[in-house]
Design a protein around this motif. Structure first.
Motif, PDB file in Angstrom:
ATOM      1  N   PHE A  83       0.969  -1.262  -0.024  1.00 44.53           N
ATOM      2  CA  PHE A  83       0.146   0.063  -0.162  1.00 44.53           C
ATOM      3  C   PHE A  83       0.767   1.308   0.065  1.00 44.53           C
ATOM      4  O   PHE A  83       0.536   2.428  -0.767  1.00 44.53           O
ATOM      5  CB  PHE A  83      -1.028   0.060   1.352  1.00 44.53           C
ATOM      6  CG  PHE A  83      -2.189  -0.712   0.967  1.00 44.53           C
ATOM      7  CD1 PHE A  83      -2.925  -0.641  -0.158  1.00 44.53           C
ATOM      8  CD2 PHE A  83      -2.458  -1.625   2.235  1.00 44.53           C
ATOM      9  CE1 PHE A  83      -4.193  -1.395  -0.316  1.00 44.53           C
ATOM     10  CE2 PHE A  83      -3.636  -2.254   2.054  1.00 44.53           C
ATOM     11  CZ  PHE A  83      -4.490  -2.124   0.894  1.00 44.53           C
ATOM     12  N   ILE A  84       2.071   1.334   0.908  1.00 47.86           N
ATOM     13  CA  ILE A  84       2.790   2.287   0.913  1.00 47.86           C
ATOM     14  C   ILE A  84       3.544   2.515  -0.389  1.00 47.86           C
ATOM     15  O   ILE A  84       3.689   3.897  -0.807  1.00 47.86           O
ATOM     16  CB  ILE A  84       3.877   2.309   2.218  1.00 47.86           C
ATOM     17  CG1 ILE A  84       2.902   2.431   3.445  1.00 47.86           C
ATOM     18  CG2 ILE A  84       5.106   3.338   2.158  1.00 47.86           C
ATOM     19  CD1 ILE A  84       3.853   1.945   4.807  1.00 47.86           C
ATOM     20  N   LYS A  85       3.853   1.696  -1.023  1.00 45.87           N
ATOM     21  CA  LYS A  85       4.742   1.805  -2.146  1.00 45.87           C
ATOM     22  C   LYS A  85       3.981   2.355  -3.280  1.00 45.87           C
ATOM     23  O   LYS A  85       4.205   3.240  -4.162  1.00 45.87           O
ATOM     24  CB  LYS A  85       5.441   0.498  -2.665  1.00 45.87           C
ATOM     25  CG  LYS A  85       6.657   0.264  -1.615  1.00 45.87           C
ATOM     26  CD  LYS A  85       7.232  -1.031  -2.161  1.00 45.87           C
ATOM     27  CE  LYS A  85       8.639  -1.385  -1.247  1.00 45.87           C
ATOM     28  NZ  LYS A  85       9.602  -2.583  -1.937  1.00 45.87           N
ATOM     29  N   LEU A  90       1.835   7.097  -6.758  1.00 42.87           N
ATOM     30  CA  LEU A  90       0.628   7.794  -7.127  1.00 42.87           C
ATOM     31  C   LEU A  90       1.037   9.240  -6.696  1.00 42.87           C
ATOM     32  O   LEU A  90       0.452  10.048  -7.347  1.00 42.87           O
ATOM     33  CB  LEU A  90      -0.463   7.311  -6.383  1.00 42.87           C
ATOM     34  CG  LEU A  90      -1.048   5.889  -6.893  1.00 42.87           C
ATOM     35  CD1 LEU A  90      -2.314   5.451  -6.294  1.00 42.87           C
ATOM     36  CD2 LEU A  90      -1.639   5.939  -8.416  1.00 42.87           C
ATOM     37  N   VAL A  91       1.531   9.299  -5.487  1.00 42.15           N
ATOM     38  CA  VAL A  91       1.561  10.814  -4.935  1.00 42.15           C
ATOM     39  C   VAL A  91       2.847  11.809  -5.924  1.00 42.15           C
ATOM     40  O   VAL A  91       2.525  12.798  -6.259  1.00 42.15           O
ATOM     41  CB  VAL A  91       2.299  10.914  -3.379  1.00 42.15           C
ATOM     42  CG1 VAL A  91       2.759  12.203  -3.106  1.00 42.15           C
ATOM     43  CG2 VAL A  91       1.093  10.624  -2.587  1.00 42.15           C
ATOM     44  N   THR A  92       3.882  10.788  -6.369  1.00 42.12           N
ATOM     45  CA  THR A  92       4.825  11.382  -7.004  1.00 42.12           C
ATOM     46  C   THR A  92       4.527  11.445  -8.539  1.00 42.12           C
ATOM     47  O   THR A  92       5.484  11.715  -9.385  1.00 42.12           O
ATOM     48  CB  THR A  92       6.076  10.937  -6.637  1.00 42.12           C
ATOM     49  OG1 THR A  92       6.011   9.508  -6.963  1.00 42.12           O
ATOM     50  CG2 THR A  92       6.553  11.130  -5.506  1.00 42.12           C
ATOM     51  N   ASN A 110      -0.695   8.601   6.791  1.00 44.02           N
ATOM     52  CA  ASN A 110      -1.518   7.966   8.019  1.00 44.02           C
ATOM     53  C   ASN A 110      -0.837   6.447   7.989  1.00 44.02           C
ATOM     54  O   ASN A 110      -0.713   5.676   8.814  1.00 44.02           O
ATOM     55  CB  ASN A 110      -2.907   7.728   7.453  1.00 44.02           C
ATOM     56  CG  ASN A 110      -3.824   7.374   8.717  1.00 44.02           C
ATOM     57  OD1 ASN A 110      -3.209   7.504   9.909  1.00 44.02           O
ATOM     58  ND2 ASN A 110      -5.052   7.128   8.456  1.00 44.02           N
ATOM     59  N   LEU A 111      -0.496   6.022   7.010  1.00 41.57           N
ATOM     60  CA  LEU A 111      -0.117   4.494   6.741  1.00 41.57           C
ATOM     61  C   LEU A 111       1.277   4.414   7.336  1.00 41.57           C
ATOM     62  O   LEU A 111       1.674   3.433   7.770  1.00 41.57           O
ATOM     63  CB  LEU A 111       0.066   4.016   5.174  1.00 41.57           C
ATOM     64  CG  LEU A 111      -1.079   3.814   4.636  1.00 41.57           C
ATOM     65  CD1 LEU A 111      -1.002   3.738   3.000  1.00 41.57           C
ATOM     66  CD2 LEU A 111      -1.766   2.326   5.020  1.00 41.57           C
ATOM     67  N   LEU A 112       2.370   5.516   7.348  1.00 36.58           N
ATOM     68  CA  LEU A 112       3.601   5.583   7.619  1.00 36.58           C
ATOM     69  C   LEU A 112       3.653   6.321   8.969  1.00 36.58           C
ATOM     70  O   LEU A 112       4.858   6.131   9.628  1.00 36.58           O
ATOM     71  CB  LEU A 112       4.497   6.514   6.932  1.00 36.58           C
ATOM     72  CG  LEU A 112       4.655   6.056   5.509  1.00 36.58           C
ATOM     73  CD1 LEU A 112       5.150   7.511   4.508  1.00 36.58           C
ATOM     74  CD2 LEU A 112       5.609   5.071   5.517  1.00 36.58           C
ATOM     75  N   ASP A 122      12.313  -3.526   5.995  1.00 34.79           N
ATOM     76  CA  ASP A 122      10.839  -3.840   5.674  1.00 34.79           C
ATOM     77  C   ASP A 122      10.658  -3.090   4.343  1.00 34.79           C
ATOM     78  O   ASP A 122       9.842  -3.319   3.356  1.00 34.79           O
ATOM     79  CB  ASP A 122       9.921  -3.825   6.664  1.00 34.79           C
ATOM     80  CG  ASP A 122       9.910  -5.038   7.649  1.00 34.79           C
ATOM     81  OD1 ASP A 122      10.410  -5.866   7.454  1.00 34.79           O
ATOM     82  OD2 ASP A 122       9.784  -4.533   8.852  1.00 34.79           O
ATOM     83  N   LEU A 123      11.207  -1.915   4.498  1.00 35.29           N
ATOM     84  CA  LEU A 123      10.681  -0.724   3.425  1.00 35.29           C
ATOM     85  C   LEU A 123      11.780   0.355   3.075  1.00 35.29           C
ATOM     86  O   LEU A 123      12.610   0.729   4.200  1.00 35.29           O
ATOM     87  CB  LEU A 123       9.584  -0.109   4.063  1.00 35.29           C
ATOM     88  CG  LEU A 123       8.895   1.078   3.413  1.00 35.29           C
ATOM     89  CD1 LEU A 123       8.217   0.570   2.078  1.00 35.29           C
ATOM     90  CD2 LEU A 123       7.849   1.955   4.132  1.00 35.29           C
ATOM     91  N   GLU A 124      11.944   0.462   2.112  1.00 39.67           N
ATOM     92  CA  GLU A 124      12.995   1.537   1.449  1.00 39.67           C
ATOM     93  C   GLU A 124      12.082   2.588   0.667  1.00 39.67           C
ATOM     94  O   GLU A 124      11.598   1.944  -0.558  1.00 39.67           O
ATOM     95  CB  GLU A 124      14.083   0.910   1.001  1.00 39.67           C
ATOM     96  CG  GLU A 124      15.354   1.940   0.522  1.00 39.67           C
ATOM     97  CD  GLU A 124      16.465   1.141   0.111  1.00 39.67           C
ATOM     98  OE1 GLU A 124      17.031   1.313  -0.818  1.00 39.67           O
ATOM     99  OE2 GLU A 124      17.164   0.382   0.836  1.00 39.67           O
ATOM    100  N   LEU A 125      12.622   3.634   0.582  1.00 40.55           N
ATOM    101  CA  LEU A 125      11.882   4.718  -0.246  1.00 40.55           C
ATOM    102  C   LEU A 125      12.757   5.544  -0.906  1.00 40.55           C
ATOM    103  O   LEU A 125      13.806   5.951  -0.232  1.00 40.55           O
ATOM    104  CB  LEU A 125      10.610   5.501   0.490  1.00 40.55           C
ATOM    105  CG  LEU A 125       9.423   4.883   1.144  1.00 40.55           C
ATOM    106  CD1 LEU A 125       8.684   5.766   1.804  1.00 40.55           C
ATOM    107  CD2 LEU A 125       8.752   4.106  -0.105  1.00 40.55           C
TER     108      LEU A 125
END
Length: 515
Positions: A83-85, A90-92, A110-112, A122-125
């Motif tokens: 969901f976050i990825k 979508l945001v960018t 809210n998700l973060l 678990d996550l890298e952005l």
């Protein structure tokens, strides 16, 4: 045999809303939430594949937001990451409509929000798409010409989004940011403000200790020497202080601040913009560029403790030098800033104590035992703050800030805080000629009432003062004076034993019927 939740859901939820289990139809919630979540995942994925931003993506992201309000983060870790990825992509999207971007960004925030649920493994952005979005909107070359229009709220949404994504930037992000913005560091150009604001917002400070050589150690010495070298308080120095405060709070015990502590407290004192000399001179340029008090208290609370105890000595000296400004006869535009410092610093220290002693450990860097606050550190801190707080009780700006400060100080050391407040409250309840003194002391008494009633090992005689205080406050219940009634009813609210409560209520009702 009753099935456990992972058996009925086929996954371990990230963070459910525990109160849903108390609902009369709780046994049907798992099936209901599973059905809704599967529809959201299927339809959101289909809308993205079809590139249907409106209404498809917008409709189903709102459904996801509603789902989180009803059920919390009731999805697996894998779904959480996906969901976050997806929302990050979508945001960018370039040239996405601003209203849609804001709605998607709020859902992503809210998700973060719960950082403890997802670690860096678990996550890298990536950081660059966010930087390009931020730069395109906040530093638009066409908005001032009227060719673009951005709502006023977009800046705060974007900054919150960057802060939420920042812990998950890659290890190489710090070096990439320095390569991008170092050429803008010219103290004699307007680009300096822009570069420092980017550093403050984007630089990650939560890397684990084994990666510090790829994190703050790449820029710490350079930016600290820059901060030490400037003396005229330029506008970009505020952003630099905010960055240092965040760095100190995220890495307590891993940075040696001792060489800079005297300079830090000197700059804080200067930033308070207090009048000096017989002519009460104030340098006007310091007013607009003063440090943000919320970051100042974060920095100071992170510096406390440690083997050297140097920060506590400097803090005691700071309060000794500004105590006279809290006297009720003093008043000026600088007083609001002093009252904010007085109110927020104990709250920040209480948050640090909670983090050290009671908060569940997470993937974030823990504070080393050598730099945790000891009982002696807490006692010294409370003693250094008591004199200015007791003076601020009767400030012309009101007693609310002092009451909040006393509340947090009483949580740490009730035996040092409550007796001086009682010494002022008992005479104030007897006097008839100083009603404002009574209002101020009762306000502060309400702040420490919880620590007073709970007693405990540090102040076991506390509950014995409660009934005499209530009995003395009872004659002041006057329906014609709303403020007096309000403070007395607030004082009546702490709980005590049933027998004492019954006796008190009977006397209170007799008094009320008389009026």
């Amino acid at each position: 045999m009753k099935k456990t939740q992972p058996d009925t859901l086929d996954f371990v939820p990230q963070k459910d809303i525990v109160y849903n289990k108390l609902l009369p139809y709780a046994d049907r919630l798992d099936a209901e939430s599973n059905d809704i979540l599967s529809k959201i995942k299927g339809n959101l994925g289909r809308a993205v594949q079809l590139r249907e931003i409106w209404p498809g993506v917008l409709f189903w992201t709102r459904k996801l937001s509603t789902y989180m309000r009803l059920y919390g983060r009731k999805f697996s870790k894998e779904d959480h990451v996906l969901f976050i990825k997806l929302l990050y992509e979508l945001v960018t999207i370039p040239k996405l409509e601003i209203s849609m971007m804001q709605g998607l960004a709020r859902l992503l925030i809210n998700l973060l929000k719960k950082r403890e649920l997802l670690s860096r493994e678990d996550l890298e952005l990536p950081w660059r798409p966010l930087y390009e979005l931020y730069d395109r909107i906040l530093f638009s070359k066409t908005e001032h010409l009227g060719l673009n229009w951005f709502p006023n709220s977009v800046e705060s949404v974007l900054k919150t989004l960057v802060k939420s994504c920042r812990p998950y930037f890659s290890e190489a992000a710090t070096q990439e940011m320095l390569d991008e913005w170092r050429p803008l560091l010219c103290p004699f150009d307007v680009t300096m403000q822009r570069a420092i604001s980017y550093f403050e917002l984007f630089l990650p400070t939560t890397l684990p200790p084994e990666l510090h050589h790829r994190g703050f150690k790449l820029w710490f010495d350079e930016l600290v020497s820059l901060w030490v070298s400037v003396q005229n308080l330029p506008s970009w120095e505020v952003h630099l202080v905010n960055l240092f405060a965040r760095l100190a709070n995220d890495n307590i015990g891993y940075i040696d601040w001792d060489p800079y502590i005297p300079k830090i407290f000197t700059r804080i004192l200067r930033s308070l913009n207090l009048p000096v000399g017989t002519s009460q001179m104030i340098v006007p340029r310091y007013v607009t560029n003063a440090y943000d008090i919320s970051h100042v208290v974060l920095w100071v609370s992170a510096l406390l403790g440690g083997p050297s105890k140097q920060a506590q000595g400097q803090l005691s000296g700071l309060f000794n030098s500004i105590t006279s400004f809290f006297h009720p006869s003093n008043h000026g535009r600088w007083l609001m800033k002093l009252m904010k410092l007085l109110q927020r610093l104990p709250a920040s220290v209480v948050r640090r104590l909670h983090r050290e002693r009671y908060k569940k450990p997470t993937w974030l860097t823990p504070i080393p035992d050598s730099h945790k606050l000891t009982e002696e550190d807490i006692t010294d801190f409370v003693e250094s703050m008591m004199q200015p707080v007791l003076l601020a009780m009767f400030s012309k700006t009101g007693s609310l800030d002092a009451a909040q400060a006393l509340q947090n100080l009483a949580l740490m050391r009730p035996e040092l805080v409550i007796p001086p407040v009682l010494e002022k409250t008992y005479p104030a309840l007897e006097t008839l000629t100083e009603p404002h003194q009574l209002t101020a002391t009762l306000s502060c008494m309400i702040g420490v009432a919880r620590s007073l009633v709970s007693g405990g090992q540090r102040f076991p005689e506390g509950p014995t003062h409660m009934l005499p205080l209530l009995m003395r406050a009872l004659p002041g219940v006057d329906p014609n004076d709303f403020s007096k009634c309000e403070f007395r009813f607030c004082l009546f609210s702490p709980s005590f034993s049933s027998a004492e409560f019954e006796d008190f209520v009977l006397q209170f009702m007799d008094r009320y019927v008389q009026h």
